[in-house]
Design a protein around this motif. Structure first.
Motif, PDB file in Angstrom:
ATOM      1  N   ALA A  78      13.425  33.189  71.279  1.00 10.67           N
ATOM      2  CA  ALA A  78      14.157  33.741  70.135  1.00 10.67           C
ATOM      3  C   ALA A  78      14.769  35.056  70.601  1.00 10.67           C
ATOM      4  CB  ALA A  78      13.220  33.948  68.954  1.00 10.67           C
ATOM      5  N   HIS A  79      16.050  35.023  70.855  1.00 15.74           N
ATOM      6  CA  HIS A  79      16.759  36.221  71.332  1.00 15.74           C
ATOM      7  C   HIS A  79      17.097  37.081  70.113  1.00 15.74           C
ATOM      8  CE1 HIS A  79      19.487  38.913  73.187  1.00 15.74           C
ATOM      9  NE2 HIS A  79      20.603  38.258  72.925  1.00 15.74           N
ATOM     10  N   CYS A  80      16.671  38.351  70.170  1.00 21.26           N
ATOM     11  CA  CYS A  80      16.754  39.243  69.004  1.00 21.26           C
ATOM     12  C   CYS A  80      17.599  40.474  69.363  1.00 21.26           C
ATOM     13  CB  CYS A  80      15.356  39.679  68.580  1.00 21.26           C
ATOM     14  SG  CYS A  80      14.179  38.335  68.352  1.00 21.26           S
ATOM     15  N   PRO A  81      18.906  40.321  69.494  1.00 15.65           N
ATOM     16  CA  PRO A  81      19.695  41.414  70.081  1.00 15.65           C
ATOM     17  C   PRO A  81      19.784  42.674  69.228  1.00 15.65           C
ATOM     18  CG  PRO A  81      21.138  39.643  69.339  1.00 15.65           C
ATOM     19  CD  PRO A  81      19.732  39.133  69.227  1.00 15.65           C
ATOM     20  N   THR A  82      19.861  42.572  67.891  1.00 15.86           N
ATOM     21  CA  THR A  82      19.977  43.832  67.126  1.00 15.86           C
ATOM     22  C   THR A  82      18.677  44.621  67.223  1.00 15.86           C
ATOM     23  OG1 THR A  82      19.258  43.125  64.898  1.00 15.86           O
ATOM     24  CG2 THR A  82      21.582  42.747  65.466  1.00 15.86           C
ATOM     25  N   SER A  83      17.570  43.924  67.262  1.00 16.03           N
ATOM     26  CA  SER A  83      16.271  44.573  67.397  1.00 16.03           C
ATOM     27  C   SER A  83      16.127  45.203  68.782  1.00 16.03           C
ATOM     28  CB  SER A  83      15.172  43.537  67.156  1.00 16.03           C
ATOM     29  OG  SER A  83      13.915  44.056  67.464  1.00 16.03           O
ATOM     30  N   ASN A  84      16.524  44.465  69.799  1.00 10.51           N
ATOM     31  CA  ASN A  84      16.376  44.972  71.167  1.00 10.51           C
ATOM     32  C   ASN A  84      17.217  46.222  71.395  1.00 10.51           C
ATOM     33  OD1 ASN A  84      14.667  42.837  71.624  1.00 10.51           O
ATOM     34  ND2 ASN A  84      16.222  41.559  72.599  1.00 10.51           N
ATOM     35  N   LEU A  85      18.368  46.277  70.737  1.00  8.77           N
ATOM     36  CA  LEU A  85      19.201  47.475  70.844  1.00  8.77           C
ATOM     37  C   LEU A  85      18.611  48.599  70.014  1.00  8.77           C
ATOM     38  CD1 LEU A  85      22.751  45.852  70.602  1.00  8.77           C
ATOM     39  CD2 LEU A  85      21.686  46.845  72.634  1.00  8.77           C
ATOM     40  N   PHE A  86      18.232  48.283  68.778  1.00 13.75           N
ATOM     41  CA  PHE A  86      17.730  49.303  67.853  1.00 13.75           C
ATOM     42  C   PHE A  86      16.484  49.997  68.393  1.00 13.75           C
ATOM     43  CE2 PHE A  86      15.069  50.357  64.076  1.00 13.75           C
ATOM     44  CZ  PHE A  86      15.866  51.371  63.565  1.00 13.75           C
ATOM     45  N   LEU A  87      15.541  49.198  68.910  1.00 19.91           N
ATOM     46  CA  LEU A  87      14.294  49.772  69.418  1.00 19.91           C
ATOM     47  C   LEU A  87      14.412  50.163  70.894  1.00 19.91           C
ATOM     48  CD1 LEU A  87      11.751  47.366  67.632  1.00 19.91           C
ATOM     49  CD2 LEU A  87      12.156  49.773  67.091  1.00 19.91           C
ATOM     50  N   GLY A  88      15.593  49.990  71.452  1.00 22.60           N
ATOM     51  CA  GLY A  88      15.802  50.362  72.863  1.00 22.60           C
ATOM     52  C   GLY A  88      14.961  49.527  73.806  1.00 22.60           C
ATOM     53  N   SER A  89      14.711  48.270  73.426  1.00 27.95           N
ATOM     54  CA  SER A  89      13.763  47.453  74.189  1.00 27.95           C
ATOM     55  C   SER A  89      14.356  46.971  75.512  1.00 27.95           C
ATOM     56  CB  SER A  89      13.309  46.265  73.341  1.00 27.95           C
ATOM     57  OG  SER A  89      12.673  46.731  72.168  1.00 27.95           O
ATOM     58  N   GLY A  90      15.613  46.519  75.480  1.00 33.40           N
ATOM     59  CA  GLY A  90      16.235  46.054  76.718  1.00 33.40           C
ATOM     60  C   GLY A  90      17.281  44.996  76.446  1.00 33.40           C
TER      61      GLY A  90
ATOM     62  N   VAL B 281      30.272  24.989  57.966  1.00 29.76           N
ATOM     63  CA  VAL B 281      29.392  24.800  59.133  1.00 29.76           C
ATOM     64  C   VAL B 281      27.962  24.594  58.632  1.00 29.76           C
ATOM     65  CG1 VAL B 281      30.803  26.204  60.715  1.00 29.76           C
ATOM     66  CG2 VAL B 281      28.964  27.305  59.422  1.00 29.76           C
ATOM     67  N   PRO B 282      27.086  24.047  59.465  1.00 29.46           N
ATOM     68  CA  PRO B 282      25.687  23.918  59.042  1.00 29.46           C
ATOM     69  C   PRO B 282      25.102  25.293  58.735  1.00 29.46           C
ATOM     70  CG  PRO B 282      26.120  22.590  61.002  1.00 29.46           C
ATOM     71  CD  PRO B 282      27.334  23.454  60.800  1.00 29.46           C
ATOM     72  N   GLY B 283      24.150  25.352  57.819  1.00 34.27           N
ATOM     73  CA  GLY B 283      23.492  26.617  57.495  1.00 34.27           C
ATOM     74  C   GLY B 283      22.866  27.219  58.749  1.00 34.27           C
ATOM     75  N   PHE B 284      22.854  28.539  58.810  1.00 29.12           N
ATOM     76  CA  PHE B 284      22.274  29.211  59.976  1.00 29.12           C
ATOM     77  C   PHE B 284      20.749  29.076  59.974  1.00 29.12           C
ATOM     78  CE2 PHE B 284      26.121  32.194  59.709  1.00 29.12           C
ATOM     79  CZ  PHE B 284      26.826  31.470  60.656  1.00 29.12           C
ATOM     80  N   ILE B 285      20.200  29.105  61.182  1.00 30.27           N
ATOM     81  CA  ILE B 285      18.745  29.037  61.369  1.00 30.27           C
ATOM     82  C   ILE B 285      18.322  30.273  62.161  1.00 30.27           C
ATOM     83  CG2 ILE B 285      16.820  27.681  62.284  1.00 30.27           C
ATOM     84  CD1 ILE B 285      18.802  25.208  62.229  1.00 30.27           C
ATOM     85  N   ASP B 286      17.551  31.120  61.527  1.00 31.70           N
ATOM     86  CA  ASP B 286      17.053  32.364  62.146  1.00 31.70           C
ATOM     87  C   ASP B 286      15.655  32.067  62.688  1.00 31.70           C
ATOM     88  OD1 ASP B 286      16.033  34.905  62.692  1.00 31.70           O
ATOM     89  OD2 ASP B 286      16.756  35.797  60.817  1.00 31.70           O
ATOM     90  N   THR B 287      15.470  32.182  63.995  1.00 36.78           N
ATOM     91  CA  THR B 287      14.212  31.700  64.582  1.00 36.78           C
ATOM     92  C   THR B 287      13.121  32.772  64.742  1.00 36.78           C
ATOM     93  OG1 THR B 287      15.059  32.036  66.825  1.00 36.78           O
ATOM     94  CG2 THR B 287      15.362  29.836  65.838  1.00 36.78           C
ATOM     95  N   HIS B 288      13.392  33.987  64.230  1.00 32.28           N
ATOM     96  CA  HIS B 288      12.339  35.018  64.326  1.00 32.28           C
ATOM     97  C   HIS B 288      12.690  36.140  63.354  1.00 32.28           C
ATOM     98  CE1 HIS B 288       9.400  37.410  67.003  1.00 32.28           C
ATOM     99  NE2 HIS B 288       9.817  38.272  66.082  1.00 32.28           N
ATOM    100  N   VAL B 289      11.949  36.202  62.254  1.00 30.46           N
ATOM    101  CA  VAL B 289      12.242  37.221  61.249  1.00 30.46           C
ATOM    102  C   VAL B 289      10.968  37.523  60.465  1.00 30.46           C
ATOM    103  CG1 VAL B 289      13.141  35.428  59.663  1.00 30.46           C
ATOM    104  CG2 VAL B 289      13.779  37.830  59.311  1.00 30.46           C
ATOM    105  N   HIS B 290      10.714  38.816  60.246  1.00 33.92           N
ATOM    106  CA  HIS B 290       9.470  39.250  59.578  1.00 33.92           C
ATOM    107  C   HIS B 290       9.782  39.568  58.114  1.00 33.92           C
ATOM    108  CE1 HIS B 290       7.250  40.235  63.452  1.00 33.92           C
ATOM    109  NE2 HIS B 290       8.500  40.181  63.884  1.00 33.92           N
ATOM    110  N   TYR B 291       9.358  38.701  57.198  1.00 29.53           N
ATOM    111  CA  TYR B 291       9.693  39.009  55.795  1.00 29.53           C
ATOM    112  C   TYR B 291       8.986  40.265  55.270  1.00 29.53           C
ATOM    113  CZ  TYR B 291       5.843  37.472  52.643  1.00 29.53           C
ATOM    114  OH  TYR B 291       4.692  37.381  51.924  1.00 29.53           O
ATOM    115  N   PRO B 292       7.739  40.574  55.733  1.00 24.86           N
ATOM    116  CA  PRO B 292       7.085  41.780  55.201  1.00 24.86           C
ATOM    117  C   PRO B 292       7.747  43.077  55.663  1.00 24.86           C
ATOM    118  CG  PRO B 292       5.508  40.246  56.163  1.00 24.86           C
ATOM    119  CD  PRO B 292       6.853  39.817  56.617  1.00 24.86           C
ATOM    120  N   GLN B 293       8.700  42.976  56.577  1.00 23.18           N
ATOM    121  CA  GLN B 293       9.378  44.183  57.063  1.00 23.18           C
ATOM    122  C   GLN B 293      10.726  44.402  56.365  1.00 23.18           C
ATOM    123  OE1 GLN B 293       9.404  43.828  61.371  1.00 23.18           O
ATOM    124  NE2 GLN B 293       7.195  43.521  61.446  1.00 23.18           N
TER     125      GLN B 293
END
Ligand code: GUN
Ligand code: ZN
Length: 440
Positions: free
Chosen positions: A296-308, A75-87
Motif C-alpha cells: 500500500a503506497h502512501c505518498p501523501t503520508s510519506n511526504l507529510f511525515l518525511g518518511s521517504g 470509472v469504477p469506485g476508488f479503492i483505498d488500501t490503507h486508511v486509519h478511520y480513528p485518525q
C-alpha cells in the motif's frame, strides 16, 4: 445500432464516457477499455455489460431507468488500501516525524475509541467522507478496541459498502491504555472474524500495528490466526521510516530484515497489505513479489511525515503488487486524486514517470486484484458489483479550462490527478444505486 432485443432484467442504464482497466497499463498493450459515448447496463446491483452506447442501447428495456452523464467520465469506485478511520480528527497534525506523531496525537486520540458511541460517530463521518471522495471500498484500520471495528463494520453495512477492517493488535511499546495481550488480541480478533468476516460485503483483516508494538508471542498468535482463517486479509506497516527500521533491527536481532520479521510468522501471503514499504532491499522485494502480498503506497503520508520516497523503478523491476492508499491521518487527504498527485511527484523525484492511466489502474483494478476480488469490484467486467463514480471535467473553472485543452485520455486523467479533489466527484453509485453524498 444493432438489433439485439432488450434484456428484461436490466433495470438501469448509465450513459457517459466509460473507462475501466483489464490489466496494468505499465505492462500490457490493451490494458483498458474506453468508450467516449459509453453505456453501463446494471441489474440487481451488478454490471451486465459495458460498452459503446450504439452497440448496447437496443438492450435497454422500455421500463429501465436511463441516467444521462454525458460529458462526464464514469470509472469504477476508488479503492483505498490503507486508511486509519480513528485518525480522521487528527489529520494534519504538525509533527517532526512518525514516532513523535504516534505518541503525541495518534495514541491519545485512539484511546477515545474505547467508547462505542464515539467510535460509531467517527465511523459514520469517515465512511461518508470516503464516499464524498469517490472511494467505495477501503482496507481500514480500527483501534485496539473491539468496539471500534464493530462501529466501522456497522456503518459500512448500513451503507452497503464492500469494506475491510480489523482490530489493531499491540501488546508492547505503546501506552498501557491501548495495550492488549497476545491472548486477548487473538481472542478479540477471532470473535470479530466470526461475526463479520464475509458477512455480506464485509471482510476482516488481521491487524498487527507494526513489528515494534507486538511481542514475538503476539506475532505468533497473528500467524496462527492467519492459518486458521486462510481467506482473512492481513494489514500492517513495514519499513516506513529510518528510525523505525533501526528500532526493529534492535528488537528482532535474528531477523534478516524488517519484512523478514513478518515472514517468520507466516504473514506474507495474498491478501496481505504492507503499508509504505520504502526501505526494502532486493531480497525483501523478491520475497514480497513471490508471496503475493501487496504494497500500500502512501505518498501523501510519506511526504507529510518525511518518511521517504517509494521506489517505483525497483517496484516494477520486481513486479510488486503495488496499490495506492491515503493513510489518513498520517496522510493529508481522503482524496485519491490528491494521493495520485503526490504519487506522481514522488515517482518523478526518483526519475520515474507514473502515468495517469497507471494511477487510475492502481486506484481501482490493482487494488481489486490484490484483494482477490477482481471478479467483484474495481472494473466493469460482467458480474462485477456496480460501484462506480462519475467525474466532472468541468468541476472547477481551472479544471474546465485544462480539460478543454486535453487531446488524449491520458491528458484528461492527468488533469484530474493533478488538479482534482472531492469537487471532481459528481456522483457515486454503490451496487448500482446513487448515493446521496452529504455535502459538508
Ligand atoms: N506505524 C505504526 N502505526 C502507524 C500509524 O498509525 N500510521 C503510520 N503512518 N505509520 C504507523
Ligand atoms: Zn498507516
Amino acid at each position: 445500432m444493432t438489433t439485439t432485443p432488450p434484456t428484461p432484467s436490466i433495470t438501469r442504464a448509465i450513459r457517459g464516457r466509460v473507462l475501466h482497466f483489464l490489466h496494468d497499463p505499465q505492462f500490457h498493450e490493451d490494458a483498458y477499455q474506453y468508450w467516449e459515448d459509453g453505456l453501463l447496463l446494471v441489474t440487481a446491483g451488478r454490471i451486465v455489460a459495458a460498452g459503446d452506447y450504439t452497440s448496447l442501447a437496443s438492450r435497454i428495456p422500455a421500463d429501465a431507468e436511463v441516467i444521462d452523464h454525458r460529458g462526464k467520465l464514469i470509472v469504477p469506485g476508488f479503492i483505498d488500501t490503507h486508511v486509519h478511520y480513528p485518525q480522521t480528527d487528527i489529520i494534519a497534525s504538525p509533527s517532526p516525524g512518525l514516532l513523535h506523531w504516534l505518541d503525541t496525537y495518534t495514541f491519545p486520540e485512539e484511546r477515545r475509541f474505547a467508547e462505542p458511541e464515539y467510535a460509531r460517530a467517527v465511523a459514520g463521518f469517515f465512511t461518508d467522507e470516503l464516499l464524498r471522495n469517490g472511494t467505495t471500498s477501503a482496507v481500514v484500520w480500527s483501534t485496539v478496541h473491539k468496539a471500534s471495528a464493530d462501529a466501522l463494520f456497522a456503518e459500512s453495512e448500513q451503507r452497503n459498502l464492500r469494506m475491510i477492517t480489523g482490530k489493531v493488535m499491540m501488546d508492547r511499546n505503546c501506552p498501557e491504555f491501548l495495550r492488549d495481550t497476545a491472548e486477548t488480541g487473538a481472542r478479540d480478533s477471532a470473535d470479530l472474524l466470526s461475526r463479520w468476516h464475509n458477512k455480506g460485503r464485509l471482510a476482516y483483516a488481521i491487524t498487527p500495528r507494526f513489528a515494534p508494538t507486538s511481542t514475538e508471542a503476539q506475532l505468533a498468535a497473528c500467524g496462527e490466526l492467519a492459518k486458521a482463517y486462510p481467506d482473512a486479509f492481513i494489514q500492517t506497516h513495514v519499513a516506513e521510516n529510518r528510525d523505525e527500521v533501526k528500532w526493529v533491527a534492535e528488537l528482532f536481532p535474528d531477523a534478516r530484515s524488517y519484512l523478514d520479521v513478518y515472514d517468520r510468522y507466516g504473514l506474507l501471503r495474498p491478501g496481505a497489505f504492507y503499508g509504505h514499504a520504502i526501505y526494502l532491499d532486493q531480497d525483501d522485494r523478491r520475497r514480497l513479489a513471490d508471496s503475493g502480498a501487496a504494497v500500500a503506497h502512501c505518498p501523501t503520508s510519506n511526504l507529510f511525515l518525511g518518511s521517504g520516497f517509494y521506489d517505483f523503478h525497483q517496484s516494477d523491476a520486481n513486479r510488486l503488487n503495488v496499490t495506492l492508499a491515503t493513510d489518513v491521518g498520517g496522510g493529508t487527504s481522503f482524496s485519491m486524486f490528491r494521493t495520485m498527485n503526490a504519487a506522481h511527484k514522488v515517482a518523478r523525484m526518483g526519475g520515474y514517470h507514473l502515468t495517469a492511466l497507471r494511477m487510475f489502474y492502481l486506484a481501482t483494478r490493482a487494488a481489486a486484484e490484490a484483494l482477490g476480488w477482481s471478479n467483484r469490484i474495481g472494473s466493469f467486467s460482467e458480474g462485477c458489483e456496480a460501484d462506480f463514480i462519475v467525474l466532472d471535467p468541468q468541476a472547477t473553472p481551472l479544471i474546465a479550462r485544462r480539460s478543454g485543452r486535453s487531446e488524449t485520455l491520458e491528458e484528461q486523467l492527468f488533469a484530474f490527478a493533478m488538479l482534482g479533489d472531492d469537487r471532481v466527484i459528481d456522483s457515486v453509485y454503490v451496487m448500482g444505486e446513487a448515493v446521496q453524498v452529504p455535502i459538508v
